[in-house]
Structure formats: structure tokens, C-alpha cells
Motif scaffolding. Sequence first.
Motif, PDB file in Angstrom:
ATOM      1  N   GLN A 127      -0.092  -7.736  -4.939  1.00 42.42           N
ATOM      2  CA  GLN A 127      -1.074  -6.655  -4.906  1.00 42.42           C
ATOM      3  C   GLN A 127      -0.379  -5.308  -4.713  1.00 42.42           C
ATOM      4  O   GLN A 127       0.442  -5.148  -3.800  1.00 42.42           O
ATOM      5  CB  GLN A 127      -2.077  -6.866  -3.771  1.00 42.42           C
ATOM      6  CG  GLN A 127      -3.088  -5.748  -3.592  1.00 42.42           C
ATOM      7  CD  GLN A 127      -4.098  -5.688  -4.727  1.00 42.42           C
ATOM      8  OE1 GLN A 127      -4.661  -6.707  -5.125  1.00 42.42           O
ATOM      9  NE2 GLN A 127      -4.342  -4.485  -5.243  1.00 42.42           N
ATOM     10  N   PRO A 158      -3.699   6.322  -8.230  1.00 43.18           N
ATOM     11  CA  PRO A 158      -4.717   5.355  -7.793  1.00 43.18           C
ATOM     12  C   PRO A 158      -5.103   4.364  -8.889  1.00 43.18           C
ATOM     13  O   PRO A 158      -5.394   3.194  -8.595  1.00 43.18           O
ATOM     14  CB  PRO A 158      -5.890   6.253  -7.402  1.00 43.18           C
ATOM     15  CG  PRO A 158      -5.247   7.530  -6.961  1.00 43.18           C
ATOM     16  CD  PRO A 158      -4.067   7.711  -7.879  1.00 43.18           C
ATOM     17  N   ASP A 213      -3.244   2.915 -10.837  1.00 38.87           N
ATOM     18  CA  ASP A 213      -2.240   1.847 -10.930  1.00 38.87           C
ATOM     19  C   ASP A 213      -2.562   0.682  -9.994  1.00 38.87           C
ATOM     20  O   ASP A 213      -1.885  -0.349 -10.038  1.00 38.87           O
ATOM     21  CB  ASP A 213      -0.850   2.391 -10.589  1.00 38.87           C
ATOM     22  CG  ASP A 213      -0.340   3.399 -11.602  1.00 38.87           C
ATOM     23  OD1 ASP A 213       0.254   4.404 -11.164  1.00 38.87           O
ATOM     24  OD2 ASP A 213      -0.538   3.171 -12.808  1.00 38.87           O
ATOM     25  N   THR A 214      -3.575   0.849  -9.164  1.00 32.33           N
ATOM     26  CA  THR A 214      -3.961  -0.216  -8.239  1.00 32.33           C
ATOM     27  C   THR A 214      -4.382  -1.460  -9.005  1.00 32.33           C
ATOM     28  O   THR A 214      -5.248  -1.402  -9.878  1.00 32.33           O
ATOM     29  CB  THR A 214      -5.117   0.250  -7.337  1.00 32.33           C
ATOM     30  OG1 THR A 214      -4.658   1.313  -6.501  1.00 32.33           O
ATOM     31  CG2 THR A 214      -5.632  -0.884  -6.467  1.00 32.33           C
ATOM     32  N   LEU A 257       0.848  -1.186   0.000  1.00 32.77           N
ATOM     33  CA  LEU A 257       0.000   0.000   0.000  1.00 32.77           C
ATOM     34  C   LEU A 257       0.884   1.236   0.000  1.00 32.77           C
ATOM     35  O   LEU A 257       1.803   1.354   0.824  1.00 32.77           O
ATOM     36  CB  LEU A 257      -0.904  -0.012   1.240  1.00 32.77           C
ATOM     37  CG  LEU A 257      -1.761   1.222   1.488  1.00 32.77           C
ATOM     38  CD1 LEU A 257      -2.757   1.420   0.364  1.00 32.77           C
ATOM     39  CD2 LEU A 257      -2.463   1.117   2.835  1.00 32.77           C
ATOM     40  N   THR A 285      -1.587  -1.370  -4.135  1.00 37.01           N
ATOM     41  CA  THR A 285      -2.717  -0.496  -3.854  1.00 37.01           C
ATOM     42  C   THR A 285      -2.208   0.923  -3.649  1.00 37.01           C
ATOM     43  O   THR A 285      -1.335   1.154  -2.808  1.00 37.01           O
ATOM     44  CB  THR A 285      -3.483  -0.954  -2.610  1.00 37.01           C
ATOM     45  OG1 THR A 285      -3.914  -2.311  -2.783  1.00 37.01           O
ATOM     46  CG2 THR A 285      -4.695  -0.068  -2.366  1.00 37.01           C
ATOM     47  N   VAL A 286      -2.745   1.853  -4.436  1.00 35.89           N
ATOM     48  CA  VAL A 286      -2.335   3.249  -4.361  1.00 35.89           C
ATOM     49  C   VAL A 286      -3.516   4.059  -3.845  1.00 35.89           C
ATOM     50  O   VAL A 286      -4.571   4.101  -4.479  1.00 35.89           O
ATOM     51  CB  VAL A 286      -1.882   3.779  -5.725  1.00 35.89           C
ATOM     52  CG1 VAL A 286      -1.370   5.209  -5.587  1.00 35.89           C
ATOM     53  CG2 VAL A 286      -0.809   2.876  -6.318  1.00 35.89           C
ATOM     54  N   SER A 287      -3.340   4.689  -2.704  1.00 36.57           N
ATOM     55  CA  SER A 287      -4.412   5.467  -2.106  1.00 36.57           C
ATOM     56  C   SER A 287      -4.307   6.923  -2.544  1.00 36.57           C
ATOM     57  O   SER A 287      -3.214   7.451  -2.756  1.00 36.57           O
ATOM     58  CB  SER A 287      -4.349   5.369  -0.590  1.00 36.57           C
ATOM     59  OG  SER A 287      -3.132   5.916  -0.111  1.00 36.57           O
ATOM     60  N   SER A 316      -6.993  -5.498 -12.615  1.00 37.34           N
ATOM     61  CA  SER A 316      -7.872  -4.937 -11.589  1.00 37.34           C
ATOM     62  C   SER A 316      -9.177  -5.710 -11.594  1.00 37.34           C
ATOM     63  O   SER A 316      -9.533  -6.311 -12.610  1.00 37.34           O
ATOM     64  CB  SER A 316      -8.139  -3.467 -11.877  1.00 37.34           C
ATOM     65  OG  SER A 316      -6.949  -2.745 -11.974  1.00 37.34           O
TER      66      SER A 316
END
Length: 124
Positions: free
Chosen positions: A119, A88, A90-91, A11, A121-123, A40
Amino acid sequence: QVQLVESGGGLVQAGGSLRLACAASGLTFSSTAMGWFRQSPGKEREFVAAISRSGRSTYYADSVKGRFTISRDNAQNTLYLQMNSLKPEDTAVYYCAARYGVRITTTPDEYTTWGQGTQVTVSS
């Protein structure tokens, strides 16, 4: 047994960086063209980047060009993906893939060996 094992996902906040690695075993790594793909939920697997056997030739999806860098260390049987300026969008689950031969390709069906994925995850 041929095996590809990805690592390095996690993350991260938008604008941050991650470095993925793919450790290969059971194959002649220096004889394989390699690629990174991502998927995704609800979407098809998408090409990200590819690299030739020697590492001298690379190719990127337009969506990651200038932000991601693919590289390889044939002495260590390892493929890398340096991801900077993450967004985001890129998640996804990121997969590495291998195919014997000279030509690099963006088509998933042309790769014969796949890792289990990691995984990212980009917030926002």
C-alpha cells in the motif's frame, strides 16, 4: 515455488518519495520482463512501468513519466520502483509482476506471476 514479495510502501506527504522493492524467488529472474502496476479502490489495475530482462529498456505510463524510475538488480533478484514527487492520485496498492520473454508489455493479462501488493498512501 515462484514468489514475488513487495516492500517499501507506506504513508508519505505529497511531494515526498518512496522506493518500492520486489524480491523474486523460484524463477530465473534474469529471463523475466518485469512490471509495476497499481490499483485503487473501485478502479481497474493500472500499468505503471515495465523493464526488460536486461534492464536496458524501460517504459512508463504517462502519469508517472519523469517522476518514477523502474530498475532491477539481476544479481539480487530484485526489482525496484523509485517514486519521487508523489501526488495524492498515486495512492494505490502497488503490485510487481513477472513474465518470461523478451518483450515488455503494459497488459496485466500477459504477466504470469504477481506479488501480494504493498500500500502506498500519499496525503495532501
